[in-house]
Design an enzyme around this catalytic site. Structure first.
Site, PDB file in Angstrom:
ATOM      1  N   TYR A 208       0.850  -1.199   0.000  1.00 43.97           N
ATOM      2  CA  TYR A 208       0.000   0.000   0.000  1.00 43.97           C
ATOM      3  C   TYR A 208       0.888   1.253   0.000  1.00 43.97           C
ATOM      4  O   TYR A 208       0.738   2.150  -0.842  1.00 43.97           O
ATOM      5  CB  TYR A 208      -0.922  -0.047   1.230  1.00 43.97           C
ATOM      6  CG  TYR A 208      -1.580   1.266   1.600  1.00 43.97           C
ATOM      7  CD1 TYR A 208      -2.678   1.738   0.896  1.00 43.97           C
ATOM      8  CD2 TYR A 208      -1.100   2.025   2.673  1.00 43.97           C
ATOM      9  CE1 TYR A 208      -3.279   2.948   1.244  1.00 43.97           C
ATOM     10  CE2 TYR A 208      -1.693   3.220   3.033  1.00 43.97           C
ATOM     11  CZ  TYR A 208      -2.781   3.682   2.317  1.00 43.97           C
ATOM     12  OH  TYR A 208      -3.374   4.862   2.663  1.00 43.97           O
TER      13      TYR A 208
ATOM     14  N   LYS B 266       1.456   4.313  -2.654  1.00 43.74           N
ATOM     15  CA  LYS B 266       1.129   5.703  -2.289  1.00 43.74           C
ATOM     16  C   LYS B 266       2.310   6.617  -2.647  1.00 43.74           C
ATOM     17  O   LYS B 266       2.115   7.770  -3.022  1.00 43.74           O
ATOM     18  CB  LYS B 266       0.791   5.838  -0.793  1.00 43.74           C
ATOM     19  CG  LYS B 266      -0.496   5.187  -0.339  1.00 43.74           C
ATOM     20  CD  LYS B 266      -1.761   5.771  -0.944  1.00 43.74           C
ATOM     21  CE  LYS B 266      -2.205   7.089  -0.407  1.00 43.74           C
ATOM     22  NZ  LYS B 266      -3.520   7.514  -1.015  1.00 43.74           N
TER      23      LYS B 266
HETATM   24  N1  NDP Z   1      -7.649   6.276   6.872  1.00 42.05           N
HETATM   25  C1  NDP Z   1      -6.431   6.719   7.172  1.00 42.05           C
HETATM   26  O1  NDP Z   1      -5.973   6.680   8.329  1.00 42.05           O
HETATM   27  C2  NDP Z   1      -5.582   7.318   6.090  1.00 42.05           C
HETATM   28  C3  NDP Z   1      -6.004   7.374   4.780  1.00 42.05           C
HETATM   29  N2  NDP Z   1      -5.211   7.961   3.824  1.00 42.05           N
HETATM   30  C4  NDP Z   1      -5.668   8.059   2.451  1.00 42.05           C
HETATM   31  O2  NDP Z   1      -6.911   8.733   2.449  1.00 42.05           O
HETATM   32  C5  NDP Z   1      -7.722   8.284   1.364  1.00 42.05           C
HETATM   33  C6  NDP Z   1      -9.103   7.933   1.876  1.00 42.05           C
HETATM   34  O3  NDP Z   1      -8.981   6.916   2.856  1.00 42.05           O
HETATM   35  P1  NDP Z   1     -10.257   6.338   3.603  1.00 42.05           P
HETATM   36  O4  NDP Z   1     -11.388   7.283   3.494  1.00 42.05           O
HETATM   37  O5  NDP Z   1      -9.773   5.907   4.933  1.00 42.05           O
HETATM   38  O6  NDP Z   1     -10.537   5.052   2.721  1.00 42.05           O
HETATM   39  P2  NDP Z   1     -11.941   4.368   2.314  1.00 42.05           P
HETATM   40  O7  NDP Z   1     -11.604   2.962   1.949  1.00 42.05           O
HETATM   41  O8  NDP Z   1     -12.951   4.592   3.369  1.00 42.05           O
HETATM   42  O9  NDP Z   1     -12.375   5.183   1.013  1.00 42.05           O
HETATM   43  C7  NDP Z   1     -11.833   4.960  -0.254  1.00 42.05           C
HETATM   44  C8  NDP Z   1     -12.953   4.940  -1.269  1.00 42.05           C
HETATM   45  O10 NDP Z   1     -12.383   4.737  -2.572  1.00 42.05           O
HETATM   46  C9  NDP Z   1     -13.176   3.746  -3.248  1.00 42.05           C
HETATM   47  N3  NDP Z   1     -12.404   3.097  -4.299  1.00 42.05           N
HETATM   48  C10 NDP Z   1     -11.514   2.083  -4.188  1.00 42.05           C
HETATM   49  N4  NDP Z   1     -11.071   1.712  -5.393  1.00 42.05           N
HETATM   50  C11 NDP Z   1     -11.681   2.509  -6.300  1.00 42.05           C
HETATM   51  C12 NDP Z   1     -11.639   2.592  -7.721  1.00 42.05           C
HETATM   52  N5  NDP Z   1     -10.887   1.767  -8.452  1.00 42.05           N
HETATM   53  N6  NDP Z   1     -12.397   3.522  -8.339  1.00 42.05           N
HETATM   54  C13 NDP Z   1     -13.192   4.357  -7.617  1.00 42.05           C
HETATM   55  N7  NDP Z   1     -13.288   4.305  -6.280  1.00 42.05           N
HETATM   56  C14 NDP Z   1     -12.541   3.398  -5.617  1.00 42.05           C
HETATM   57  C15 NDP Z   1     -13.543   2.799  -2.128  1.00 42.05           C
HETATM   58  O11 NDP Z   1     -14.582   1.922  -2.500  1.00 42.05           O
HETATM   59  P3  NDP Z   1     -14.612   0.453  -1.799  1.00 42.05           P
HETATM   60  O12 NDP Z   1     -14.737   0.708  -0.325  1.00 42.05           O
HETATM   61  O13 NDP Z   1     -15.790  -0.212  -2.410  1.00 42.05           O
HETATM   62  O14 NDP Z   1     -13.285  -0.183  -2.150  1.00 42.05           O
HETATM   63  C16 NDP Z   1     -13.933   3.786  -1.038  1.00 42.05           C
HETATM   64  O15 NDP Z   1     -15.269   4.212  -1.197  1.00 42.05           O
HETATM   65  C17 NDP Z   1      -6.965   7.138   0.710  1.00 42.05           C
HETATM   66  O16 NDP Z   1      -6.279   7.612  -0.413  1.00 42.05           O
HETATM   67  C18 NDP Z   1      -5.968   6.714   1.765  1.00 42.05           C
HETATM   68  O17 NDP Z   1      -4.802   6.197   1.181  1.00 42.05           O
HETATM   69  C19 NDP Z   1      -3.999   8.502   4.149  1.00 42.05           C
HETATM   70  C20 NDP Z   1      -3.545   8.465   5.422  1.00 42.05           C
HETATM   71  C21 NDP Z   1      -4.273   7.874   6.500  1.00 42.05           C
END
Ligand code: NDP
Ligand SMILES: CC(C)=CCC[C@@H](C)[C@H]1CC[C@H]2C3=C(CC[C@]12C)[C@@]1(C)CCC(=O)C[C@@H]1CC3
Length: 369
Positions: free
Chosen positions: A144, A148
């Site tokens: 992952y 990133k």
């Molecule tokens: N949570 C954390 O602590 C941290 C998060 N981040 C970054 O923040 C961002 C959001 O994280 P977070 O809200 O926690 O993650 P979530 O998994 O809650 O949200 C990500 C969303 O992206 C969707 N998704 C995945 N693959 C695709 C695709 N191919 N096309 C369109 N949509 C897609 C997912 O759908 P589905 O669920 O169906 O896969 C989900 O709805 C990410 O980029 C993550 O790397 C960075 C640092 C810390």
């Protein structure tokens, strides 16, 4: 030659807008008067005034339909770190992000705000007050994180004043808050399995946990300050709560808030890390036959046993960032938002009955099935 009419700067799209962070971002953007289109592989909710477009961000044609009259795009989609699927991470986070950039440029989008991660510089060893100029991890601790890093590079390199396409990356760390599907649910699940008794290391390691509303605030400030003459162009910004806390104090406060016991016994960090590495190698070897998801991955053990907190001074200086919700208030709001994860209380019992039940639980734990 037909001139393209610029869409209003308040028309934006949130890729990944159905996720944990994405949904909080959408709600705040709507409150601030933005008109929002969500693009996500899943649709989980409905909000008046928000249009939903279900699709895969690897599909440029699907993206183009949504981005054609949008000036600002937030990209916060990613497969969950827990899926540990290298191919999927590459396809979505790296190749898919390239597709997002192409689609934005073809559609005439002017600003792209990427949700990156502070972990892009984390190699499993201590980071204290890390600044954005730390080098990317040479040996990222999981797939992952590896993707990133590539994703962030691709987005920042695409920033071009000549092309009228500006980009910035927000690096949050340890996002938590209501509806988070990861942090509190994993913690409670581990506690319910009786595995939250141990502190890895001496328990003094400081970490950033960032309340989701502060992360949202950082994203919107970045969008509003990103201009051709601003220092934000092509740069990364840490967004944290600016209140590092001991990892195990944070875990204990959430557990106690939900009625569980805090961990008490210490285990040496190197021992637990070694076991996690061994387990990970075994799961990799067995993967063609069976798909096991261990609770203790090397990345998780490293996150739980080292210092990793970051300076958000650059965001304060360049975009006037200040956290809007303090850590203790954020923890209280988060705990209150998970009534369904609270420990179920035993009904009022006499002392001898309670003793029998507790003894029975201990006994059932050492039963050999
Ligand atoms: N949570 C954390 O602590 C941290 C998060 N981040 C970054 O923040 C961002 C959001 O994280 P977070 O809200 O926690 O993650 P979530 O998994 O809650 O949200 C990500 C969303 O992206 C969707 N998704 C995945 N693959 C695709 C695709 N191919 N096309 C369109 N949509 C897609 C997912 O759908 P589905 O669920 O169906 O896969 C989900 O709805 C990410 O980029 C993550 O790397 C960075 C640092 C810390
Ligand atoms: C600060 C930061 C980047 C947090 C990210 C969130 C998750 C990685 C953590 C949320 C719950 C944590 C957790 C553990 C590791 C890190 C988390 C998954 C353990 C598995 C660490 C080992 C244990 O003793 C149990 C922990 C359960 C909770």
């Amino acid at each position: 030659m037909a001139t393209r009419i610029r869409p209003s700067s308040k028309r934006c799209a949130v890729i990944g807008g159905s996720g944990f962070l994405g949904r909080h971002l959408v709600e705040r953007l709507v409150e601030k008067g933005y008109s929002v289109a969500v693009f996500d592989i899943s649709q989980r909710y409905q909000v008046p005034g928000v249009t939903f477009h279900q699709g895969d961000l690897c599909d440029k044609q699907a993206l183009l339909k949504v981005l054609k009259d949008v000036s600002l795009v937030f990209h916060c989609a990613s497969p969950s770190p827990a899926c540990d699927d290298r191919q999927l991470f590459w396809k979505v986070n790296v190749e898919g992000t390239r597709t997002v950039i192409q689609a934005c440029q073809e559609a005439g989008v002017q600003k792209l705000i990427l949700t990156s991660s502070a972990s892009v510089v984390f190699e499993g060893t201590d980071i204290k007050n890390g600044k954005e100029d730390l080098p990317y991890a040479k040996r990222p601790i999981d797939y992952y994180t590896e993707t990133k890093i590539h994703q962030e590079k691709v987005v920042l390199e695409a920033c071009s004043k000549e092309k009228d396409f500006l980009t910035v990356a927000i690096r949050p760390h340890g996002i938590f808050g209501p509806r988070d599907p990861q942090l509190v649910p994993i913690l409670v699940d581990t506690a319910r399995k009786g595995k939250m008794k141990f502190i890895i290391g001496d328990g003094t390691n400081l970490v950033d946990f960032t309340y989701v509303e502060n992360v949202v605030h950082g994203h919107i400030l970045a969008a509003e300050h990103l201009k051709a003459d601003s220092p934000l162009c092509g740069k990364a910004y840490h967004i944290t709560n600016d209140e590092p806390i001991r990892f195990w104090d944070f875990m204990s406060q959430v557990l106690i808030g939900l009625g569980y016991d805090a961990p008490r016994y210490h285990l040496p960090y190197s021992l637990v890390y070694g076991i996690a590495m061994l387990l990970w190698m075994i799961t990799c070897l067995l993967r063609p036959l069976v798909n096991i998801k261990p609770t203790f991955t090397p990345m998780r053990v490293a996150l739980a046993g080292t210092h990793h907190y970051y300076s958000c001074w650059r965001a304060k200086q360049d975009m006037g960032y200040q956290p809007v919700v303090k850590l203790q208030e954020a923890i209280a709001r988060t705990v209150a938002s998970y009534p369904h994860l609270r420990k179920e209380e035993l009904p009022f019992l006499g002392q001898s009955e309670a003793f029998c039940i507790s003894f029975g639980c201990v006994f059932s734990e050492i039963r050999v099935d």
